[in-house]
Every structure is written in structure tokens, then in C-alpha cells.
Design an enzyme around this catalytic site. Structure first.
Site, PDB file in Angstrom:
ATOM      1  CE  LYS A  69      -9.693   0.612 -17.611  1.00  0.00           C
ATOM      2  NZ  LYS A  69      -9.367   1.089 -18.967  1.00  0.00           N
ATOM      3  CG  ASP A 106     -10.992   3.388 -21.611  1.00  0.00           C
ATOM      4  OD1 ASP A 106     -10.418   4.414 -21.182  1.00  0.00           O
ATOM      5  OD2 ASP A 106     -10.919   2.289 -21.045  1.00  0.00           O
TER       6      ASP A 106
HETATM    7  P1  NAP Z   1      -6.242  -6.915 -21.434  1.00  0.00           P
HETATM    8  O1  NAP Z   1      -7.709  -6.930 -21.173  1.00  0.00           O
HETATM    9  O2  NAP Z   1      -5.314  -7.591 -20.510  1.00  0.00           O
HETATM   10  O3  NAP Z   1      -6.052  -7.566 -22.921  1.00  0.00           O
HETATM   11  C1  NAP Z   1      -4.782  -7.795 -23.420  1.00  0.00           C
HETATM   12  C2  NAP Z   1      -4.863  -8.113 -24.913  1.00  0.00           C
HETATM   13  O4  NAP Z   1      -3.519  -8.091 -25.414  1.00  0.00           O
HETATM   14  C3  NAP Z   1      -5.420  -9.498 -25.238  1.00  0.00           C
HETATM   15  O5  NAP Z   1      -6.128  -9.413 -26.449  1.00  0.00           O
HETATM   16  C4  NAP Z   1      -4.139 -10.336 -25.399  1.00  0.00           C
HETATM   17  O6  NAP Z   1      -4.302 -11.447 -26.250  1.00  0.00           O
HETATM   18  C5  NAP Z   1      -3.239  -9.323 -26.069  1.00  0.00           C
HETATM   19  N1  NAP Z   1      -1.802  -9.586 -25.934  1.00  0.00           N
HETATM   20  C6  NAP Z   1      -1.042  -9.454 -24.830  1.00  0.00           C
HETATM   21  N2  NAP Z   1       0.254  -9.731 -25.115  1.00  0.00           N
HETATM   22  C7  NAP Z   1       0.299 -10.043 -26.438  1.00  0.00           C
HETATM   23  C8  NAP Z   1       1.346 -10.416 -27.335  1.00  0.00           C
HETATM   24  N3  NAP Z   1       2.620 -10.523 -26.916  1.00  0.00           N
HETATM   25  N4  NAP Z   1       1.033 -10.638 -28.615  1.00  0.00           N
HETATM   26  C9  NAP Z   1      -0.235 -10.529 -29.047  1.00  0.00           C
HETATM   27  N5  NAP Z   1      -1.283 -10.190 -28.261  1.00  0.00           N
HETATM   28  C10 NAP Z   1      -1.003  -9.941 -26.955  1.00  0.00           C
HETATM   29  O7  NAP Z   1      -5.704  -5.423 -21.582  1.00  0.00           O
HETATM   30  P2  NAP Z   1      -6.548  -4.124 -21.992  1.00  0.00           P
HETATM   31  O8  NAP Z   1      -7.157  -3.503 -20.801  1.00  0.00           O
HETATM   32  O9  NAP Z   1      -7.434  -4.503 -23.132  1.00  0.00           O
HETATM   33  O10 NAP Z   1      -5.387  -3.113 -22.479  1.00  0.00           O
HETATM   34  C11 NAP Z   1      -4.752  -3.299 -23.740  1.00  0.00           C
HETATM   35  C12 NAP Z   1      -3.843  -2.117 -24.052  1.00  0.00           C
HETATM   36  O11 NAP Z   1      -4.602  -0.930 -24.198  1.00  0.00           O
HETATM   37  C13 NAP Z   1      -2.777  -1.835 -23.002  1.00  0.00           C
HETATM   38  O12 NAP Z   1      -1.561  -1.573 -23.661  1.00  0.00           O
HETATM   39  C14 NAP Z   1      -3.269  -0.579 -22.333  1.00  0.00           C
HETATM   40  O13 NAP Z   1      -2.184   0.207 -21.870  1.00  0.00           O
HETATM   41  C15 NAP Z   1      -3.969   0.116 -23.482  1.00  0.00           C
HETATM   42  N6  NAP Z   1      -4.985   1.097 -23.052  1.00  0.00           N
HETATM   43  C16 NAP Z   1      -4.728   2.397 -23.299  1.00  0.00           C
HETATM   44  C17 NAP Z   1      -5.652   3.348 -22.953  1.00  0.00           C
HETATM   45  C18 NAP Z   1      -5.360   4.780 -23.251  1.00  0.00           C
HETATM   46  O14 NAP Z   1      -6.047   5.649 -22.702  1.00  0.00           O
HETATM   47  N7  NAP Z   1      -4.396   5.082 -24.119  1.00  0.00           N
HETATM   48  C19 NAP Z   1      -6.853   2.992 -22.327  1.00  0.00           C
HETATM   49  C20 NAP Z   1      -7.100   1.636 -22.082  1.00  0.00           C
HETATM   50  C21 NAP Z   1      -6.135   0.693 -22.451  1.00  0.00           C
HETATM   51  P3  NAP Z   1      -4.820 -12.890 -25.675  1.00  0.00           P
HETATM   52  O15 NAP Z   1      -6.315 -12.788 -25.605  1.00  0.00           O
HETATM   53  O16 NAP Z   1      -4.349 -13.861 -26.686  1.00  0.00           O
HETATM   54  O17 NAP Z   1      -4.172 -13.067 -24.327  1.00  0.00           O
END
Ligand code: NAP
Length: 285
Positions: A69, A106
Site C-alpha cells: 500500500k 479504507d
Molecule cells: P501493519 O501495518 O502491519 O500494522 C500492524 C499493527 O499491529 C502495528 O501497530 C503492530 O504493533 C500491531 N500488532 C501486531 N501484532 C500485535 C500484537 N500481538 N499485540 C499488539 N499489537 C500488535 O498492519 P495494517 O495494514 O495496519 O493492518 C492492521 C489490521 O487491520 C489487520 O488485522 C488487517 O486485517 C486490518 N484491516 C482491515 C481492513 C478491512 O477492510 N476490514 C482494511 C485494512 C486493514 P507494533 O507497531 O508494535 O508492531
């Protein structure tokens, strides 16, 4: 490109789990649009080349999912304001002159699901946003636009939450902190934008953040309730929902950008949650 059917794709790595082809095929059928939408798996080193080839061959648009992205911004000749603020592109659209417009749907998807589908009032309420990755960043400006009393961004790696709050500081009442600093504070709305649920984990936010009236939203989705949704209910929250609606609404915004018509989302959401209750699914689009 085959025939006269306009070509679309979702590009990610991995991408086999993506429900976007299913969602867009239902949108196309519902609106009577002749489109084809497929999966495109591209590892990071091939992303630019593969997407450029797709558009050079006449492709009309792509959705972009993890991990591309941010890189997708470089393919766009112009960004929408919301993509610029999100620092990420989840939708590219070919324009008449052959250049690409980059958008990010999003945040609009989340806001539409929260405020319209679920009837949640954000105005004057306190919001806790857990996570500081791409998904969190993409929803901050649209949430601020709903005029909450305050938004606190919290993250496992506290510095990332503080840095993210600083990026949007000019737009509204925003704070960034680690989980421990939340002790003793409760919130009206809690949004989990971490990827913890994808591995069945929970962000270590103090339980005191949750009250019976706290509305909880997990951006993640999957078969049955996500770990975060289950946890919120165990803590006594009356309303806790996974992110199926955001998934469908962000897709509808992409479809509208490409085709000029916004499909009805309720029947697609019903088909999707019904299908996945049977099959099981999860991930991000
Ligand atoms: P990302 O950029 O990889 O960010 C991951 C985030 O999760 C970071 O803040 C990370 O913290 C945190 N994290 C991961 N494992 C953790 C744990 N065990 N405990 C606490 N914090 C944890 O991912 P993203 O793109 O932002 O996506 C995040 C979520 O949003 C995903 O589940 C994705 O499926 C969802 N999403 C859904 C939609 C939808 O349409 N429904 C759209 C977009 C995203 P650190 O910084 O400490 O590593």
C-alpha cells in the site's frame, strides 16, 4: 486484454485469501457492469513491474493490499487528499490520458460502516485507536472529521503511536501513548487496528479501557468472532463487531471510483458473512 470487458485486479503478497474478487463480482452483477476482477500475486520486488504491465495492457484499476500500500503511491501521478493523508494507496484508477489516480478508501469504509451500518455516533465521544500501522494511519483523518471529543492512539511500540499522533496533530485533539499509560481511562469507542487478531492474539490494553457501553470494533475479520471481539464481550461490552463491513464498504468506494456507481453493500455483506460462516476466512484487503 480479453474482449471488451474492463479488467480489474487486487494485488498483494500473499493474495490467495482475498475476498475482493467475490465482493466485486457481486457488485458487478448487482449494477449490471461488465467487469472482470482477478487476483494478482506480486512479491515486493515485482510489484511496480507487474502493476505497470497490467495497466499498459489496458487494465482499468487495481486494489492494493499488504504489503504494497505504501509503495503503490509511487505509481500514481496524482493522489486524492485522503490517500495523501493516509500515506498509502489501496486503489489505483486508470484515467483517460493513461495516468493513474491513487486513492485510499479504507478510512471512508470504516466511517461508513461505523456511522451508517452500525449507527455509532462519534461526535463528542472519546475514541481509542489501537495500532499504529497502515490501517490505523488511514482512518485517523476520517475519524477526526467526525468531531470526536478526543482520539487516543495507542500501540505496542509506543513511539510509533506518539509519532503518528504528531503527524495529524494539526487536525484535531489527538494523543499518542503506549498501552500502560491508558491505566484508569475508559473510552466510548475502541477500534482495534492491530493485526493481533490474525494470529489469535490480543493487544495488551488495560481492561479498564472497556466499559459496558463501550462500542468495540475490530478491523480484522474471520470465521466467527475475532479474538478481540470475544475479549471485548468477555469484558462486558454490549456491542463488539469484526471488520466485515469496513471490508465491503472500502470495496464499494473503489467500485464507485472506477465505475461511477456506488453499489448497495447490505446484500453483499450478508452474502459474505453467510459464506464465511460456512467456509472460514480472514485477512486484509
Ligand atoms: P501493519 O501495518 O502491519 O500494522 C500492524 C499493527 O499491529 C502495528 O501497530 C503492530 O504493533 C500491531 N500488532 C501486531 N501484532 C500485535 C500484537 N500481538 N499485540 C499488539 N499489537 C500488535 O498492519 P495494517 O495494514 O495496519 O493492518 C492492521 C489490521 O487491520 C489487520 O488485522 C488487517 O486485517 C486490518 N484491516 C482491515 C481492513 C478491512 O477492510 N476490514 C482494511 C485494512 C486493514 P507494533 O507497531 O508494535 O508492531
Amino acid at each position: 486484454m480479453e474482449g471488451r470487458v474492463d479488467q480489474y485486479a487486487v494485488v498483494g503478497h500473499p493474495v490467495a485469501h482475498s475476498l475482493s474478487p467475490f465482493i466485486h463480482s457481486l457488485f458487478a452483477r448487482q449494477t449490471g457492469q461488465a467487469v472482470s476482477y482477478r487476483l494478482m500475486d506480486a512479491p515486493p520486488e515485482q510489484f511496480i513491474e507487474r502493476v505497470s504491465e497490467f495497466f499498459a495492457a489496458g487494465g482499468r484499476g487495481v486494489n492494493i493490499t499488504l504489503p504494497h500500500k505504501t509503495r503503490a503511491m509511487t505509481l500514481a501521478s496524482e493522489l486524492t487528499e485522503r490517500a495523501r493523508l493516509a500515506g498509502a494507496v489501496n486503489t489505483l484508477a486508470a484515467r483517460r490520458d493513461g495516468t493513474l489516480l491513487g486513492d485510499n478508501t479504507d478510512g471512508a469504509g470504516l466511517v461508513q460502516d461505523l456511522t451508517v451500518n452500525l449507527g455509532v455516533r462519534v461526535r463528542e465521544r472519546s475514541v481509542l485507536l489501537i495500532g499504529a500501522g497502515g490501517a490505523a494511519r488511514g482512518v485517523i483523518a476520517p475519524l477526526i472529521a467526525l468531531a470526536p471529543r478526543r482520539i487516543v492512539i495507542t500501540n505496542r511500540t509506543a513511539e510509533r503511536a506518539v509519532a503518528l499522533a504528531a503527524v495529524f496533530a494539526g487536525l484535531g485533539a489527538l494523543e499518542g501513548c503506549g498501552f500502560a499509560e491508558l491505566a484508569g481511562q475508559a473510552f466510548d469507542i475502541i477500534i482495534n487496528a492491530t493485526s493481533a487478531s490474525l494470529t489469535g492474539e490480543l493487544p495488551a490494553v488495560p481492561a479498564t479501557a472497556f466499559a459496558a457501553d463501550t462500542f468495540c470494533y475490530d478491523m480484522a475479520y474471520g470465521r466467527g468472532d475475532t479474538a478481540f471481539v470475544r475479549w471485548a464481550r468477555e469484558l462486558g461490552c454490549r456491542r463488539a463487531v469484526p471488520g466485515w463491513g469496513m471490508l465491503v464498504e472500502q470495496a464499494a468506494e473503489s467500485f464507485r471510483l472506477w465505475r461511477g456507481v456506488r453499489p448497495l453493500t447490505a446484500p453483499v455483506l450478508a452474502a459474505l458473512t453467510g459464506r464465511n460462516a460456512e467456509l472460514g476466512a480472514g485477512g486484509a484487503d
